[in-house]
Design an enzyme around this catalytic site. Structure first.
Site, PDB file in Angstrom:
ATOM      1  N   HIS A   1      94.620  52.509  48.546  1.00  0.00           N
ATOM      2  CA  HIS A   1      94.073  52.084  49.838  1.00  0.00           C
ATOM      3  C   HIS A   1      95.132  52.010  50.934  1.00  0.00           C
ATOM      4  CE1 HIS A   1      90.848  50.957  52.282  1.00  0.00           C
ATOM      5  NE2 HIS A   1      90.298  50.011  51.566  1.00  0.00           N
TER       6      HIS A   1
ATOM      7  N   ASP B   1      91.389  55.467  53.115  1.00  0.00           N
ATOM      8  CA  ASP B   1      90.417  54.422  53.422  1.00  0.00           C
ATOM      9  C   ASP B   1      89.074  54.763  52.794  1.00  0.00           C
ATOM     10  OD1 ASP B   1      89.288  56.385  55.043  1.00  0.00           O
ATOM     11  OD2 ASP B   1      90.163  55.577  56.880  1.00  0.00           O
TER      12      ASP B   1
END
Length: 444
Positions: free
Chosen positions: A417, A421
């Protein structure tokens, strides 16, 4: 005219930083020809044979079997029969940028200092030995550093061991006792002179691990364990899921597999179909094919798809299909079958596991519906493919709903992450599912 040079341990893979000397093939004083195997080296991924770069004589072995050696370290002195060959090949050319050995790469730049003392005349003396100073409190001798390297203990973990030597010196017995106690600080946070009151600290719990038969990890399993823990502690993992309808793909493969085998000499398994679907999706979403380097994101030029494969020992290895986006389905099938065969025979070479940019783990092979794979560092994402199961599904055609038997498969994408995204991860995963729902183009 002969010339003596240092023979260094060569690079053996993008993420490999050290190797274990398994066996010297050429003895001291023995002659060798260019291409002869000098030494066998084991790594966390595969065992390698290191060839001679030119004709010569092995003057001296500087390491012995069982030693763990950093990539780029000098392991022997060799004499070249022809000095021009040395200038032409330049064996140290590939070792200008060497990563630090596993377990020792997290040392802060300001943490390593040579201990200094003041003599009776007030002069400041700095030791010439390669002793490292940690957190201004604990320094480590070369012997302790060697033990730490062999057991993959970081400097931060060493700093948590209580020293019993004079002036806070860490003794060999301190480290051995710590190892015998099961490394209670293995996953603890590093010691800090100015602790952050808001930082999370992993509690050190005295858990009852029970009794039973003791099975010692082999070298590869131990390295895999370190790699997995490193990945989970480095990358914030997020996993997304999607369901793919493979009905048309299953029918296509069933209808052409015999003709495919006769025409191209390779079996058409599902793996090359998965690799093709992933490679095509990466071309549309190239940021998924990246790695993080500090504050920079490296978007890879090549699309090299690794496929997690079980070895006969039960350990895992990831052979890589190079330039998967540029290959036809027959070429992908040939590559996949070749790599799978070499893995089963434990004959994969160093080049077979280098350069991966994205990994597929087919957990469906073992009957799993889905999985939550751990990212294969330093990649940004990994895809798990579940078992293909037939079941009743509601299908809408011409505005009407009806129930049909469809071949369905769960896909799960774990991604870093810090780089990827939710939008990118979800879009890429959906594209892979859409690709698998289509019949690939192929010429016989």
């Amino acid at each position: 005219m002969s010339k003596t040079i240092d023979f260094v341990l060569p690079k053996m893979g993008e993420s490999i930083t050290e190797g274990t000397i398994l066996n010297w093939i050429v003895d001291e004083g023995a002659s060798f020809a260019e291409g002869d195997i000098l030494v066998e080296v084991g790594t966390d991924k595969v065992d390698n044979e290191v060839p001679a770069p030119f004709d010569g004589v092995l003057i001296k072995q500087l390491v012995t079997a069982g030693d763990v050696v950093a990539i780029g370290s000098v392991v022997a002195q060799i004499e070249a029969r022809d000095s021009k060959a040395v200038d032409r090949i330049s064996p140290q050319e590939d070792h200008q940028q060497i990563k630090k050995p596993a377990g020792l790469e997290t040392v802060p730049k300001n943490a390593a200092k040579k201990p200094e003392s003041i003599d009776r005349k007030g002069k400041r003396n700095i030791s010439a030995t390669s002793t490292s100073f940690i957190n201004q409190d604990i320094f480590v001798s070369p012997l302790i550093e060697s033990i730490a390297r062999k057991n993959h203990i970081s400097f931060e973990e060493l700093a948590l061991i209580t020293p019993t030597g004079k002036d806070g010196r860490l003794r060999k017995s301190d480290v051995i006792n710590y190892l015998n106690d099961g490394r209670p600080f293995q996953f603890a946070q590093a010691v800090s002179n100015e602790p952050d009151p808001t930082a999370y600290r992993i509690p050190q719990l005295n858990l009852d691990k029970g009794k039973g038969r003791i099975v010692e990890m082999d070298r590869m399993r131990s390295m895999i364990a370190d790699h997995m823990v490193y990945s989970k502690h480095t990358s914030p993992h997020v996993t997304a899921y999607v369901e793919a309808d493979l009905t048309d793909l299953v029918r296509f493969r069933e209808s052409v597999k015999q003709e495919f085998l006769e025409k191209h000499g390779s079996k058409l398994t599902f793996t090359p179909l998965f690799v093709k679907a992933v490679a095509d999706a990466i071309k549309k979403y190239p940021m998924i094919n990246s790695s993080l380097d500090g504050k920079n994101i490296i978007v890879k030029e090549d699309i090299n798809v690794g496929m997690a494969t079980a070895l006969p020992t039960g350990n895992l290895i990831v052979p890589v299909v190079k330039n998967a986006d540029q290959k036809s389905l027959p070429e992908l099938a040939a590559d996949v079958n070749r790599l799978a065969s070499l893995a089963r025979e434990n004959k994969l070479g160093g080049d077979d596991i280098k350069g991966g940019t994205f990994t597929i783990s087919n957990v469906g092979t073992f009957g799993s519906l889905m999985g939550t794979p751990i990212i294969n560092q330093p990649e940004a994402a990994i895809l798990a493919t579940g078992i293909i199961k037939k079941r009743a599904e509601v299908i809408t055609k011409d505005g009407e709903d009806r129930i049909e038997i469809r071949s369905m498969m769960m896909l799960s994408l774990s991604f870093d992450h810090r780089i990827v995204d939710g939008y990118l991860g979800g879009s890429f995963l959906k594209q892979v599912a859409d690709n698998l729902g289509q019949i690939p183009s192929i010429e016989f």
